[in-house]
Design a protein around this motif. Structure first.
Motif, PDB file in Angstrom:
ATOM      1  N   TYR A  57       0.904  -1.015   0.002  1.00  0.00           N
ATOM      2  CA  TYR A  57       0.005   0.040  -0.065  1.00  0.00           C
ATOM      3  C   TYR A  57       0.967   1.180  -0.121  1.00  0.00           C
ATOM      4  CZ  TYR A  57      -3.573  -3.281   1.615  1.00  0.00           C
ATOM      5  OH  TYR A  57      -4.281  -4.479   1.768  1.00  0.00           O
ATOM      6  N   ARG A  58       0.369   2.517  -0.601  1.00  0.00           N
ATOM      7  CA  ARG A  58       1.110   3.669  -0.444  1.00  0.00           C
ATOM      8  C   ARG A  58       1.314   4.170   0.962  1.00  0.00           C
ATOM      9  NH1 ARG A  58      -2.978   5.084  -3.941  1.00  0.00           N
ATOM     10  NH2 ARG A  58      -3.893   6.411  -2.345  1.00  0.00           N
ATOM     11  N   ASP A  62      -3.883   4.696   2.688  1.00  0.00           N
ATOM     12  CA  ASP A  62      -4.429   3.674   1.634  1.00  0.00           C
ATOM     13  C   ASP A  62      -4.979   2.483   1.828  1.00  0.00           C
ATOM     14  OD1 ASP A  62      -4.537   3.075  -1.274  1.00  0.00           O
ATOM     15  OD2 ASP A  62      -2.463   2.180  -1.108  1.00  0.00           O
TER      16      ASP A  62
END
Length: 104
Positions: A57-58, A62
């Protein structure tokens, strides 16, 4: 980038059924929301009857938004009971890559 490492200890003998269910139904639903699957693994040596999957994930926000959307999908809600009965224990880790990690 952050990495979520989810490890499930399954009932003895349940890995085949778990992988069949995830492979034919669950993974398509998950990937449509969670995005980047880094890997999906089963244990061979060490603690047995374990499944580990890793998602990228970012950032934590996110991840939160993506997992919230997944949990709201009626297909996912209907699918969950099929695998939950096979799971004995669940562990979850969030990993942050170091500045020299090849995965960032």
């Amino acid at each position: 980038m952050i990495y979520e490492v989810r490890t499930y200890r399954l009932q003895v003998g349940a890995i085949g059924e778990y992988l069949r269910l995830v492979g034919t139904e669950g993974i398509v639903i998950q990937q449509s929301y969670l995005g980047q699957l880094v890997g999906y693994f089963s244990s061979e040596i060490g603690p047995l009857n374990e499944i580990t999957h890793i998602w990228a994930y970012r950032d934590l926000e996110d991840r939160r938004q993506r997992r919230q959307a997944l949990q709201a999908d009626p297909k996912w809600v209907a699918f969950l009971p099929k695998i939950q009965t096979l799971i004995v224990e669940m562990q979850n880790k969030i990993l942050l890559p170091t500045e020299f990690s090849p995965l960032q």
